[in-house]
Design a protein around this motif. Sequence first.
Motif, mmCIF file in Angstrom:
data_model
loop_
_atom_site.group_PDB
_atom_site.id
_atom_site.type_symbol
_atom_site.label_atom_id
_atom_site.label_comp_id
_atom_site.label_asym_id
_atom_site.label_seq_id
_atom_site.Cartn_x
_atom_site.Cartn_y
_atom_site.Cartn_z
ATOM 1 N N ALA A 94 0.810 -1.225 0.000
ATOM 2 C CA ALA A 94 0.000 0.000 0.000
ATOM 3 C C ALA A 94 0.840 1.271 0.000
ATOM 4 O O ALA A 94 0.485 2.232 -0.662
ATOM 5 N N PRO A 97 4.004 2.086 -3.378
ATOM 6 C CA PRO A 97 3.672 2.748 -4.646
ATOM 7 C C PRO A 97 3.433 4.245 -4.482
ATOM 8 O O PRO A 97 3.408 4.968 -5.467
ATOM 9 N N LEU A 98 3.255 4.696 -3.240
ATOM 10 C CA LEU A 98 2.876 6.091 -3.020
ATOM 11 C C LEU A 98 4.039 6.942 -2.534
ATOM 12 O O LEU A 98 3.842 8.051 -2.078
ATOM 13 N N ALA A 101 4.139 10.071 -4.375
ATOM 14 C CA ALA A 101 2.847 10.766 -4.490
ATOM 15 C C ALA A 101 2.774 11.876 -3.442
ATOM 16 O O ALA A 101 3.609 11.936 -2.548
ATOM 17 N N PRO A 102 1.789 12.770 -3.550
ATOM 18 C CA PRO A 102 1.626 13.794 -2.518
ATOM 19 C C PRO A 102 1.454 13.156 -1.146
ATOM 20 O O PRO A 102 0.902 12.058 -1.026
ATOM 21 N N ARG A 103 1.930 13.852 -0.130
ATOM 22 C CA ARG A 103 1.951 13.281 1.217
ATOM 23 C C ARG A 103 0.557 12.881 1.674
ATOM 24 O O ARG A 103 0.381 11.873 2.345
ATOM 25 N N VAL A 104 -0.407 13.732 1.296
ATOM 26 C CA VAL A 104 -1.750 13.498 1.819
ATOM 27 C C VAL A 104 -2.327 12.187 1.304
ATOM 28 O O VAL A 104 -3.035 11.487 2.024
ATOM 29 N N SER A 105 -2.002 11.797 0.065
ATOM 30 C CA SER A 105 -2.597 10.545 -0.418
ATOM 31 C C SER A 105 -2.046 9.355 0.353
ATOM 32 O O SER A 105 -2.758 8.377 0.560
ATOM 33 N N ILE A 107 -1.348 9.515 3.527
ATOM 34 C CA ILE A 107 -2.075 9.542 4.797
ATOM 35 C C ILE A 107 -3.462 8.936 4.633
ATOM 36 O O ILE A 107 -3.914 8.136 5.457
ATOM 37 N N ILE A 108 -4.122 9.298 3.523
ATOM 38 C CA ILE A 108 -5.462 8.764 3.302
ATOM 39 C C ILE A 108 -5.399 7.258 3.088
ATOM 40 O O ILE A 108 -6.252 6.504 3.553
ATOM 41 N N THR A 109 -4.364 6.802 2.370
ATOM 42 C CA THR A 109 -4.190 5.362 2.208
ATOM 43 C C THR A 109 -4.045 4.683 3.561
ATOM 44 O O THR A 109 -4.639 3.630 3.807
#
Lengths: 302, 347
Positions: A94, A97-98, A101-105, A107-109
């Motif tokens: 999970a 791959p991120l 990516a932006p930090r917030v995505s 966190i949401i993951t």
Amino acid sequence: MTEQRKTFNHSMVYVFQQALNALQLGSIYALIALGYTMVYGILTMINFAHGDLFMIGAFFCFLIAFYLKLSFVPTLLLSMLGVACLGVIIERLAYKPLRKAPRVSAIITALGVGLFLENFTLALSPYPKHIPPLLENTTWTVGSLSLSSLQIIVIVLSLVLMLILDFIVQRTKAGMAMRAISWDKTIVPLMGVPVNKIISLTFAIGTGLGGAAGMMYALAYPVIDPYMGIMVGWKAFISAVVGGIGNIRGAMIGGFILGAVEIMVAAFFPSTYRDFVAFTLLLILLIVRPYGILGKPQPQKV
Amino acid sequence: MTKLSAAYFALLKHWQTLTGYKYFWPVFLIAGLAFCAAASASEFLDLYLQLILIYVGINIILTVSLNLINGYMGEFSVGHAGFMAVGAYVASLLTVHVFPPGAVNILFPLAILAGGVGAALIGFLVAIPSFKTRGDYLAIVTLAFCMIVKSVLENIDAVGGPRGLLGMEKLTTLPWVFFWTVLSVWVIRNLVYSNFGRGVLSIREDEIASDLMSVNTRQVKIIAFVVSSFFAGIAGGLFAHALQFINPRMFDILKSTDILIMVYLGGIASISGSIIGAVIYTILLEILRPLGIWRMVLMPLMLVLLMIYRPRGIMGLREARLFIPLRDLVTEKLWRQKKKEAPDASA
């Protein structure tokens, strides 16, 4: 005179007793906060699924103790190992791959993974479980002070785990690599540090500690349910922030502070005010020291 | 220069004739309101479907208002459910205990408004720590605030304590939800594209730089928090009168997580994204209801997959043309054209 003395002794014993409770709760918070802070230090990402890995630790402990009927030490090791493996799997599937990516995505993951773990456990076991007692809980009485063996074990074990962690981070090569990655993420891979392995190791250690905390929590408060990780996880996160997030010793201090505050509030006020007072204190602390106790203000530049 | 103004007029023509957008909003508003009024007056939509639509509206209000803080301003607030709780309790106390029972129907908008104002006052308080703290620390401040609200509500016996508050009439009807949803979307969209909105965006990009460029960051933060929490309070009031029962546990961190998921599912800094996110999340949860508890397993899994394959969410940092003012579309068009003529100049 004697009457006064008696009440004084009595209140001293009370304070000491509560201090022990505070140490017990604080060491559990500190163990979980370590997982938050280690992952944050290395990835600058808040692993909001950590509280739920703590819950998984408690459930592993239940499964092992209930079905395999192992004794205390193998149960502890197995549940730590299980949670550590789960942590590494989650990181690989999970979070990896991120990484760009932006930090917030991320966190949401993490929030999503946490919800998944909660609801998956709930779907499998719809009611709270009782943990079978793994240890003979003897109570020693010293004067009018009563010590339970469980309390001592929880406190001592967490202190030992923290010492081991401190040794790993400060004295071993892997620990050096961890500190290096949290220092600078672009140069360190060029120096031949296997970043992915180190990140996995960090996750394994952090979540393993969370699993140990879950087991101890389950022994101390022997009813477990799938949502137990939410509140404890957020509180451990608060401990990490109070100590200064990213700072390992700060997380330990923060955990003990939060444990002490909660127990003291519950001891001297009606227990329903516990959260209110604890969080108000936290707010005041953050307004006075916005970067936590041991955290350093990051230099700001344009 | 003539070329540029020619492009402007061409776009203007294009805008009005080809798309018909000029009439889109009036038509949409009138048709929507008529549909909602008809649905709540007659029974051609059953009550269950109406309730779902009401939840969709409430969730749109929550998502759009949180997007102002988390998307446009780039902060990470996790306490939105706390503002919602304040609005819900203020509005419910007014309709249950204060207003005369006969006039509750007429005074209902006032109650909702009062809930919004109450939440806005609290939002003002939360804005103050945001002057100094940012990022994860501000997240903790908002989280702590959410927990404090819940804890205080649990300890006040006059509002039912942990048992919650009962006795609201079912005053939240579809037309009211439609009205408040449109109002919140309209206000926030206009805020975002106003001069003030540029200040909000500049805080997200670089707070110190925007401060140096004479953006009054404190004022901008206060207004953003106040507006955002005002609409969260409105949503809370509507929620309380749709469900007719509230207790403090409804507004805990899980509710905040729900709103966060809708915001990031739809995408940050996008009004249309927020609407899409709220609609998809709410309706999908209802469609999957036959799966029982397994839908709660499936939803986070889908969220994780979405984040991995589309880290910015559905509409992250993009906007449907419907919501962009003509002025901005023209500016963008001119900018693109300029870039085409002299690619190096703007780089």
